[in-house]
Design a protein around this motif. Structure first.
Motif, PDB file in Angstrom:
ATOM      1  N   GLU B   3       0.727  -1.181   0.065  1.00 53.80           N
ATOM      2  CA  GLU B   3       0.046   0.028  -0.019  1.00 53.80           C
ATOM      3  C   GLU B   3       0.794   1.145  -0.024  1.00 53.80           C
ATOM      4  O   GLU B   3       1.024   1.725   1.063  1.00 53.80           O
ATOM      5  N   THR B   4       1.566   1.577  -1.021  1.00 55.77           N
ATOM      6  CA  THR B   4       2.054   2.846  -1.254  1.00 55.77           C
ATOM      7  C   THR B   4       1.463   3.826  -2.210  1.00 55.77           C
ATOM      8  O   THR B   4       0.622   3.272  -2.914  1.00 55.77           O
ATOM      9  N   GLN B   5       1.888   5.035  -2.085  1.00 55.21           N
ATOM     10  CA  GLN B   5       1.354   6.072  -2.959  1.00 55.21           C
ATOM     11  C   GLN B   5       1.719   5.724  -4.347  1.00 55.21           C
ATOM     12  O   GLN B   5       3.135   5.606  -4.817  1.00 55.21           O
ATOM     13  N   PRO B   6       0.793   5.569  -5.240  1.00 55.21           N
ATOM     14  CA  PRO B   6       1.319   5.237  -6.658  1.00 55.21           C
ATOM     15  C   PRO B   6       1.876   6.472  -7.401  1.00 55.21           C
ATOM     16  O   PRO B   6       1.669   7.686  -6.997  1.00 55.21           O
ATOM     17  N   ASP B  29     -12.112   5.732 -23.145  1.00 52.52           N
ATOM     18  CA  ASP B  29     -13.589   5.817 -22.503  1.00 52.52           C
ATOM     19  C   ASP B  29     -13.521   5.564 -21.043  1.00 52.52           C
ATOM     20  O   ASP B  29     -14.390   4.498 -20.774  1.00 52.52           O
ATOM     21  N   GLY B  30     -13.184   6.365 -20.153  1.00 50.22           N
ATOM     22  CA  GLY B  30     -13.088   5.902 -18.785  1.00 50.22           C
ATOM     23  C   GLY B  30     -12.329   4.738 -18.405  1.00 50.22           C
ATOM     24  O   GLY B  30     -12.616   3.644 -18.238  1.00 50.22           O
ATOM     25  N   VAL B  31     -10.898   5.108 -18.210  1.00 50.31           N
ATOM     26  CA  VAL B  31     -10.011   4.257 -17.673  1.00 50.31           C
ATOM     27  C   VAL B  31      -9.245   4.748 -16.469  1.00 50.31           C
ATOM     28  O   VAL B  31      -9.190   5.958 -16.263  1.00 50.31           O
ATOM     29  N   SER B  32      -8.999   3.675 -15.529  1.00 49.83           N
ATOM     30  CA  SER B  32      -8.652   3.773 -14.561  1.00 49.83           C
ATOM     31  C   SER B  32      -7.422   2.860 -14.213  1.00 49.83           C
ATOM     32  O   SER B  32      -7.470   1.915 -14.545  1.00 49.83           O
ATOM     33  N   LEU B  33      -6.015   3.544 -13.719  1.00 48.60           N
ATOM     34  CA  LEU B  33      -5.023   2.411 -13.507  1.00 48.60           C
ATOM     35  C   LEU B  33      -4.043   3.224 -12.643  1.00 48.60           C
ATOM     36  O   LEU B  33      -4.081   4.396 -12.595  1.00 48.60           O
ATOM     37  N   GLU B  34      -3.043   2.427 -12.101  1.00 50.48           N
ATOM     38  CA  GLU B  34      -2.078   2.911 -11.093  1.00 50.48           C
ATOM     39  C   GLU B  34      -0.721   2.111 -11.336  1.00 50.48           C
ATOM     40  O   GLU B  34      -0.707   1.230 -11.972  1.00 50.48           O
ATOM     41  N   HIS B  36       2.858   1.594  -9.552  1.00 48.94           N
ATOM     42  CA  HIS B  36       3.557   1.935  -8.228  1.00 48.94           C
ATOM     43  C   HIS B  36       5.015   2.020  -8.400  1.00 48.94           C
ATOM     44  O   HIS B  36       5.526   2.093  -9.409  1.00 48.94           O
ATOM     45  N   PRO B  37       5.778   2.781  -7.487  1.00 49.93           N
ATOM     46  CA  PRO B  37       7.063   2.863  -7.703  1.00 49.93           C
ATOM     47  C   PRO B  37       7.805   1.314  -7.881  1.00 49.93           C
ATOM     48  O   PRO B  37       7.531   0.380  -7.342  1.00 49.93           O
ATOM     49  N   GLY B  38       8.795   1.626  -8.847  1.00 45.16           N
ATOM     50  CA  GLY B  38       9.630   0.447  -9.157  1.00 45.16           C
ATOM     51  C   GLY B  38       8.722  -0.737  -9.743  1.00 45.16           C
ATOM     52  O   GLY B  38       9.400  -1.588 -10.167  1.00 45.16           O
ATOM     53  N   GLU B  39       7.655  -0.304 -10.484  1.00 46.15           N
ATOM     54  CA  GLU B  39       7.004  -1.315 -10.976  1.00 46.15           C
ATOM     55  C   GLU B  39       6.657  -1.017 -12.584  1.00 46.15           C
ATOM     56  O   GLU B  39       6.768   0.001 -12.844  1.00 46.15           O
ATOM     57  N   THR B  40       6.635  -2.215 -13.342  1.00 50.62           N
ATOM     58  CA  THR B  40       6.174  -1.783 -14.897  1.00 50.62           C
ATOM     59  C   THR B  40       4.764  -2.554 -14.957  1.00 50.62           C
ATOM     60  O   THR B  40       4.651  -3.575 -14.767  1.00 50.62           O
ATOM     61  N   LEU B  41       4.117  -1.393 -15.642  1.00 46.62           N
ATOM     62  CA  LEU B  41       2.619  -1.614 -15.979  1.00 46.62           C
ATOM     63  C   LEU B  41       2.695  -1.831 -17.358  1.00 46.62           C
ATOM     64  O   LEU B  41       2.976  -0.805 -18.132  1.00 46.62           O
ATOM     65  N   ALA B  42       2.230  -3.123 -17.870  1.00 48.36           N
ATOM     66  CA  ALA B  42       2.120  -2.912 -19.453  1.00 48.36           C
ATOM     67  C   ALA B  42       0.556  -2.659 -19.961  1.00 48.36           C
ATOM     68  O   ALA B  42      -0.276  -3.321 -19.082  1.00 48.36           O
ATOM     69  N   LEU B  43       0.351  -2.056 -20.994  1.00 51.17           N
ATOM     70  CA  LEU B  43      -0.956  -1.834 -21.458  1.00 51.17           C
ATOM     71  C   LEU B  43      -0.822  -2.242 -22.842  1.00 51.17           C
ATOM     72  O   LEU B  43      -0.148  -1.892 -23.654  1.00 51.17           O
ATOM     73  N   VAL B  44      -1.909  -3.290 -22.985  1.00 54.71           N
ATOM     74  CA  VAL B  44      -1.930  -4.128 -24.003  1.00 54.71           C
ATOM     75  C   VAL B  44      -3.136  -3.981 -24.943  1.00 54.71           C
ATOM     76  O   VAL B  44      -4.120  -3.835 -24.230  1.00 54.71           O
ATOM     77  N   GLY B  45      -3.085  -3.908 -26.314  1.00 48.94           N
ATOM     78  CA  GLY B  45      -4.313  -4.020 -26.823  1.00 48.94           C
ATOM     79  C   GLY B  45      -3.884  -3.811 -28.600  1.00 48.94           C
ATOM     80  O   GLY B  45      -2.817  -3.527 -28.686  1.00 48.94           O
ATOM     81  N   GLU B  46      -4.926  -4.111 -29.403  1.00 51.74           N
ATOM     82  CA  GLU B  46      -4.474  -3.970 -30.589  1.00 51.74           C
ATOM     83  C   GLU B  46      -4.699  -2.678 -31.239  1.00 51.74           C
ATOM     84  O   GLU B  46      -5.036  -1.624 -30.314  1.00 51.74           O
ATOM     85  N   SER B  47      -4.186  -2.368 -32.074  1.00 56.82           N
ATOM     86  CA  SER B  47      -4.251  -1.067 -32.977  1.00 56.82           C
ATOM     87  C   SER B  47      -5.755  -0.254 -33.015  1.00 56.82           C
ATOM     88  O   SER B  47      -6.680  -0.936 -33.148  1.00 56.82           O
ATOM     89  N   GLY B  48      -5.688   0.903 -32.531  1.00 55.88           N
ATOM     90  CA  GLY B  48      -6.768   1.601 -32.446  1.00 55.88           C
ATOM     91  C   GLY B  48      -7.781   1.526 -30.814  1.00 55.88           C
ATOM     92  O   GLY B  48      -8.742   1.908 -30.870  1.00 55.88           O
TER      93      GLY B  48
END
Lengths: 293, 331
Positions: B3-6, B29-34, B36-48
């Motif tokens: 529980e650290t501050q993102p 259209d309405g996205v939430s994500l965080e 965190h320190p030292g973390e890699t978050l991948a955002l995946v999806g097709e073109s467009g």
């Protein structure tokens, strides 16, 4: 007057102009040499040739001879001397207009490309200017401001500015969508810095080409204005006013109008060819098609 | 995650492009994500699907239509001027196209130096040394410093882009498909570089990619995006090995396997991504989902926890045990 040209923004992977670009293009090299000769003439002619304003009524309308290489006019003045000295006038107008049109065009074009209000105000102003025929506007301006070389330059500059503004703005609109501009924003560069360091250098290609066409069209416009009697004052020899004076004697002494006309054609052709060569060098797609590296 | 501050928190962010009278493209259209320190978050999806737009929103290269973006708890959505400039120092971007993301008329040194000059970091002489150090850190040598971009290869240019992003010592790196424009052999080098730097410098990273195979290699957590929304999120292990959303499963099925004998039963997705101008009602995936039922066309699913470490899926049909109803055969 000006060759219409459809320019695209230079692709980002376009090679930077090498220091001696003209060495690879015979056309550009020839243009530089011929233009160099004209510049030399413009600089040195007043010291080398006979007095272009000396009137000699005993030698009126003489055809070209050993004494008068280009013949004499209706007042017995030496056409060769007048033509050579007139080069200065034409080149001054050509370069003067090209430089002032480029400066004004870049300033307004950059502003219009980056600011919504700049675009609204200036582009409508430019549209308005474009609706008036250039020579007509120039005549009106000269009539309003009275003669003189500076006034001629201003009068030719104003109608030429809108085209340059449109070009600069369209190039700026393409360049500012490039990711490297986003990258510059991300690393905290200020808008003036982005304009100066990232946008402006990448408009140089199309811009320098357009500037050569502006120079040609200004030289011709000066001749047209002088021919119509609203350009360079008659005491200064210019190709335009020489041709205007020679018009009445065209059947009797075609050399009066012929030699300044020839000079005008050569310089127009030279600068136009240089513009084409520059365009081929600076537009990678054209370069590939013509087999140039 | 503890529980650290993102570093960065995105809350209900939307980005709509107006393209005509009452017509909007809903890119995000309405996205939430965080992250965190030292973390890699991948955002995946097709073109467009809006993943690059989301990256640009976070970088404040575009204004959000709605929602908030918090950088270490501070709302940066409405920042302007000097405050915005100083927040830019905390987050830097690596761009997709290494050919277009560096100014062709500047040398490598000028490019890496630009951020240092902007924030007047160190003396002008010290900046020179810093530039050399940064180039060394991304695997370029001092002799590359005087080169122009067209004298560098694609991989070298991307390293240059990474060096520029590292110059300000940011807390967050947003990498927008950093390897998709590179040759396969170079991709691995650049990905390893990013991964090493991330571990070494303790960076947080948002890694945008269309290739879930690449993502498995670099990220701690994954968020799968479809048509401007997140459909599944969780740890990389959960999402890759226990994918629950039918869309994520299709993405994973599309990754080639090493040996022909291991070939999976392929269930390729049919049809194209629907237009974000007029997204399908209900679940946005219903037009291509092999399991879709009547409910999916009416009611929009929300993300809900399905066990695991913060594993969330937006799907109506998912049972408690993670199974989906039988696939309908094509009519």
């Amino acid at each position: 007057m000006t060759t219409p040209l459809a320019l695209s923004a230079e692709e980002p992977q376009a090679p930077a102009l090498p220091r001696f670009a003209w060495a690879h293009s015979p056309l550009l090299l020839a243009g530089v040499v011929i233009l160099g000769i004209f510049v030399m003439i413009a600089l040195l002619a007043p010291f080398l040739v006979a007095d272009p304003t000396a009137i000699n009524t005993s030698k009126r309308l003489k055809p070209p001879s050993e004494m008068f290489w280009f013949g004499t006019d209706h007042l017995g003045r030496d056409i060769f001397a007048r033509t050579m000295v007139g080069t200065r006038n034409s080149l001054l107008v050509g370069f003067g207009v090209a430089i002032s049109v480029t400066l004004l065009g870049v300033t307004i074009g950059l502003y219009a490309g980056f600011s919504k209000w700049g675009e609204r105000i200036f582009m409508r102003l430019m549209d308005g200017l474009m609706a008036i025929p250039g020579v007509l506007l120039a005549i009106a301006l000269v009539a309003l401001l009275r003669g003189g070389l500076l006034v001629v330059i201003i009068a030719i500059t104003i109608p030429e500015v809108p085209r340059m503004v449109r070009l600069v703005r369209s190039v700026v609109l393409t360049v500012k969508e490039q990711p490297f501009v986003d990258a510059a924003i991300s690393v905290g560069s200020s808008t003036p810095k982005i304009l100066w360091l990232h946008v402006l250098p990448n408009t140089i290609g199309p811009l320098s080409v357009q500037a050569t066409y502006v120079a040609v069209s200004a030289i011709i416009a000066e001749a047209v204005l002088s021919f119509l009697g609203v350009g360079t004052p008659p005491e200064i020899p210019s190709w335009g006013n020489m041709m205007a004076e020679g018009r009445a004697y065209f059947q009797l002494a075609p050399w009066i109008i012929g030699f300044p006309g020839l000079m005008l054609s050569i310089i127009a052709l030279t600068v136009n060819l240089m513009g084409d060569a520059l365009r081929e060098r600076l537009d990678p797609r054209l370069a590939r098609r013509s087999g140039l590296k | 995650m503890p529980e650290t501050q993102p570093i960065i928190a995105v809350e209900g962010v939307k980005r709509h492009y107006k393209i005509g009278w009452k017509k909007h493209v809903r890119a995000v259209d309405g996205v939430s994500l965080e992250v965190h320190p030292g973390e890699t978050l991948a955002l995946v999806g097709e073109s467009g699907c809006g993943k690059s737009t989301l990256a640009r929103l976070i970088m404040r290269l575009e204004p959000a239509t709605a929602g908030r973006i918090l950088l270490e708890g501070q709302d940066i959505t409405a920042l302007r001027g000097a405050a915005l400039q100083s927040s830019r120092r905390q987050m830097q971007m690596v761009f997709q196209d290494p050919y277009a993301s560096v100014n062709p008329r500047l040398t490598a040194e000028d490019i890496v130096r630009e951020p240092l000059d902007n924030f007047r970091i160190g003396s002008p002489e010290a900046r020179r040394t810093m530039v050399r150090a940064l180039l060394g850190r991304v695997g370029l040598s001092a002799q590359h410093a005087t080169r122009y971009p067209h004298e560098l290869s694609g991989g070298q240019r991307q390293r240059l882009g990474i060096a520029r992003a590292l110059a300000l010592n940011p807390k967050l790196i947003v990498a927008d498909e950093p390897v998709s424009a590179l040759d396969l052999s170079i991709q691995a080098q650049v990905i390893n570089l990013l991964r090493d730097l991330q571990a070494e410098l303790g960076l947080s990273m948002l890694f945008v990619s269309h290739d879930i195979g690449v993502v498995a290699h670099v990220s701690h957590r994954v968020a799968v995006m479809y048509l401007g929304r997140i459909v599944e999120t969780g740890t990389t292990a959960d999402v890759v090995s226990r994918a629950l959303h039918p869309y994520t499963r299709a993405l994973i099925d599309a990754v080639p396997v090493e040996h022909p004998s291991q070939r999976r039963v392929r269930r390729p997705l049919e049809g194209d991504l629907p237009s974000p101008l007029n997204p399908p009602s209900g679940c946005r995936f219903n037009t291509r989902c092999p399991h879709a039922e009547a409910r999916c066309r009416i009611e929009e699913p929300v993300l809900r926890g399905v066990g695991g470490e913060g594993h969330q899926v937006a799907c109506h049909l998912l049972a408690e045990d993670g199974s989906l109803p039988a696939q309908k055969t094509a009519a």
